[in-house]
Design a protein around this motif. Structure first.
Motif, PDB file in Angstrom:
ATOM      1  N   ALA A 279       0.820  -1.209   0.000  1.00 32.19           N
ATOM      2  CA  ALA A 279       0.000   0.000   0.000  1.00 32.19           C
ATOM      3  C   ALA A 279       0.855   1.260   0.000  1.00 32.19           C
ATOM      4  O   ALA A 279       0.475   2.283  -0.593  1.00 32.19           O
ATOM      5  CB  ALA A 279      -0.940  -0.006   1.205  1.00 32.19           C
ATOM      6  N   TYR A 282       1.954   1.465  -3.569  1.00 28.80           N
ATOM      7  CA  TYR A 282       0.851   1.686  -4.509  1.00 28.80           C
ATOM      8  C   TYR A 282      -0.345   2.258  -3.738  1.00 28.80           C
ATOM      9  O   TYR A 282      -1.255   1.525  -3.330  1.00 28.80           O
ATOM     10  CB  TYR A 282       0.461   0.372  -5.191  1.00 28.80           C
ATOM     11  CG  TYR A 282       1.606  -0.313  -5.903  1.00 28.80           C
ATOM     12  CD1 TYR A 282       2.168   0.243  -7.057  1.00 28.80           C
ATOM     13  CD2 TYR A 282       2.137  -1.513  -5.419  1.00 28.80           C
ATOM     14  CE1 TYR A 282       3.226  -0.377  -7.709  1.00 28.80           C
ATOM     15  CE2 TYR A 282       3.197  -2.137  -6.070  1.00 28.80           C
ATOM     16  CZ  TYR A 282       3.728  -1.567  -7.214  1.00 28.80           C
ATOM     17  OH  TYR A 282       4.779  -2.177  -7.850  1.00 28.80           O
ATOM     18  N   PRO A 283      -0.367   3.566  -3.520  1.00 28.91           N
ATOM     19  CA  PRO A 283      -1.405   4.195  -2.685  1.00 28.91           C
ATOM     20  C   PRO A 283      -2.828   4.019  -3.202  1.00 28.91           C
ATOM     21  O   PRO A 283      -3.787   4.217  -2.450  1.00 28.91           O
ATOM     22  CB  PRO A 283      -1.004   5.677  -2.691  1.00 28.91           C
ATOM     23  CG  PRO A 283       0.447   5.689  -3.041  1.00 28.91           C
ATOM     24  CD  PRO A 283       0.647   4.543  -3.964  1.00 28.91           C
ATOM     25  N   HIS A 284      -2.986   3.639  -4.463  1.00 30.54           N
ATOM     26  CA  HIS A 284      -4.327   3.489  -5.023  1.00 30.54           C
ATOM     27  C   HIS A 284      -5.025   2.214  -4.557  1.00 30.54           C
ATOM     28  O   HIS A 284      -6.233   2.054  -4.777  1.00 30.54           O
ATOM     29  CB  HIS A 284      -4.250   3.465  -6.556  1.00 30.54           C
ATOM     30  CG  HIS A 284      -3.526   2.258  -7.098  1.00 30.54           C
ATOM     31  ND1 HIS A 284      -2.152   2.208  -7.195  1.00 30.54           N
ATOM     32  CD2 HIS A 284      -3.983   1.062  -7.552  1.00 30.54           C
ATOM     33  CE1 HIS A 284      -1.794   1.037  -7.693  1.00 30.54           C
ATOM     34  NE2 HIS A 284      -2.888   0.323  -7.918  1.00 30.54           N
ATOM     35  N   LEU A 285      -4.307   1.296  -3.911  1.00 33.74           N
ATOM     36  CA  LEU A 285      -4.904   0.029  -3.498  1.00 33.74           C
ATOM     37  C   LEU A 285      -6.014   0.258  -2.470  1.00 33.74           C
ATOM     38  O   LEU A 285      -5.914   1.120  -1.603  1.00 33.74           O
ATOM     39  CB  LEU A 285      -3.840  -0.896  -2.907  1.00 33.74           C
ATOM     40  CG  LEU A 285      -2.778  -1.423  -3.877  1.00 33.74           C
ATOM     41  CD1 LEU A 285      -1.738  -2.244  -3.128  1.00 33.74           C
ATOM     42  CD2 LEU A 285      -3.426  -2.250  -4.987  1.00 33.74           C
ATOM     43  N   SER A 286      -7.059  -0.552  -2.564  1.00 36.10           N
ATOM     44  CA  SER A 286      -8.185  -0.452  -1.634  1.00 36.10           C
ATOM     45  C   SER A 286      -7.742  -0.713  -0.195  1.00 36.10           C
ATOM     46  O   SER A 286      -6.911  -1.589   0.059  1.00 36.10           O
ATOM     47  CB  SER A 286      -9.276  -1.459  -2.026  1.00 36.10           C
ATOM     48  OG  SER A 286     -10.273  -1.540  -1.032  1.00 36.10           O
ATOM     49  N   GLU A 287      -8.328   0.029   0.729  1.00 35.51           N
ATOM     50  CA  GLU A 287      -8.030  -0.137   2.152  1.00 35.51           C
ATOM     51  C   GLU A 287      -8.762  -1.332   2.750  1.00 35.51           C
ATOM     52  O   GLU A 287      -8.347  -1.884   3.776  1.00 35.51           O
ATOM     53  CB  GLU A 287      -8.432   1.146   2.895  1.00 35.51           C
ATOM     54  CG  GLU A 287      -8.291   1.107   4.403  1.00 35.51           C
ATOM     55  CD  GLU A 287      -6.858   1.173   4.888  1.00 35.51           C
ATOM     56  OE1 GLU A 287      -6.624   0.876   6.072  1.00 35.51           O
ATOM     57  OE2 GLU A 287      -5.976   1.510   4.071  1.00 35.51           O
TER      58      GLU A 287
END
Length: 314
Positions: A279, A282-287
């Motif tokens: 994460a 790749y900050p775009h990944l779902s939490e």
């Protein structure tokens, strides 16, 4: 340095070795690939789930394997595990002969003479960084230094070493059942290191595969991480329960183990650490997948090693 060890304790102990001792000029010479690996010890840093399994495989050719871990419980469990598994595993390795496994709570005593050093501590960047800072001072000048990290590239630790050409990722799965080892360059790894490991690892019943360029997750884990993330999302979205996902997986693939069962075997704390690292990259990944994992980890349900994860265990 097992999953149950105190990270603060581990960092303190290693930091003392890395920063407190006198400098040693022998580590400033050019790196020479070890010429006699089969007659020298292997050192494993960390006695957790993977560390003890890695040590088991290197104990199958009659040599010495040293395991460093500050936790007495982890060292005891590692010794018991290798002792119980080695008689059977050694029979599956060509020319297998039971070796000797010793454990220590002093890093400096694990390293002398070792031709290969395998870092297998938890997926905590600062902890791993401190390990390699310590290895610069304590490892033999021709020792190959590897990280078993499944999410941090070895290039992240290269700045701590005076000879980064001996550094690489050597990612083990879950031996003795899964014997593949993925080797990945730090960007400066000497090509002779790969040649040596490709030749020597099969002697221990291990099967090396080389990632041709730096890749977060290497080869298999890059695909595996995407599958784990998606099934966690399916459950987090309320689409299905873990047991339904696993039943479908087993039925449609013919594989004996479901993805949630696999995560329980690895340890949900380890899975969460890896996902947190992805994460950050790749900050775009779902939490949502990480939130689901946190509910289990915060409750102490880490999988097989605690008796409960996505499934209960005796």
């Amino acid at each position: 340095m097992s999953a149950g060890s105190s990270n603060a304790h581990s960092e303190l102990r290693i930091g003392a070795v890395a920063n407190g001792g006198p400098s040693d000029e022998r580590h400033e010479v050019s790196f020479a690939v070890p010429q006699d690996p089969m007659t020298r010890p292997v050192a494993v840093i960390g006695a957790g789930t993977l560390g003890r399994r890695i040590a088991l495989m290197f104990a199958t050719r009659g040599g010495e394997v040293r395991i460093y871990d500050p936790s007495a419980n982890a060292r005891r469990d590692a010794t018991e595990y290798v002792g119980s598994e080695l008689p059977e595993v050694v029979q599956t390795v060509p020319s297998g002969t039971p070796g000797r496994v010793v454990t220590t709570d002093e890093l400096a005593s694990a390293l002398p003479g070792a031709w290969l050093v395998i870092e297998a501590v938890p997926e905590k960047f600062e902890l791993k960084l401190s390990v390699f800072a310590a290895l610069k001072e304590a490892a033999d000048p021709d020792a190959i230094l590897t990280t078993n990290s499944s999410s941090y590239p070895s290039s992240s630790f290269a700045s701590t070493l005076s000879a980064p050409e001996r550094l690489l990722n050597a990612h083990f799965f879950m031996p003795p059942a899964q014997r593949a080892v993925e080797l990945m360059t730090s960007g400066t790894t000497d090509s002779r290191v790969f040649e040596l490991l490709r030749a020597v690892l099969p002697e221990y019943g291990l099967h090396p595969f080389v990632a041709r360029r730096e890749s977060m997750g290497f080869i298999f884990n890059r695909v595996w991480a995407a599958m784990k993330r998606e099934v966690l999302q399916v459950v987090a979205d309320g689409v299905a329960a873990p047991e339904d996902v696993d039943a479908l997986w087993r039925m449609n693939t013919g594989l004996p183990t479901g993805i949630f069962e696999g995560m329980d075997q690895v340890g949900l704390d380890v899975v969460l650490d890896i996902e947190e690292n992805y994460a950050r990259a790749y900050p775009h990944l779902s939490e949502a997948p990480r939130q689901l994992l946190r509910t289990y980890v915060d409750a102490g349900h880490l999988g097989v090693k605690t008796g409960r994860g996505f499934y209960p265990y005796e």
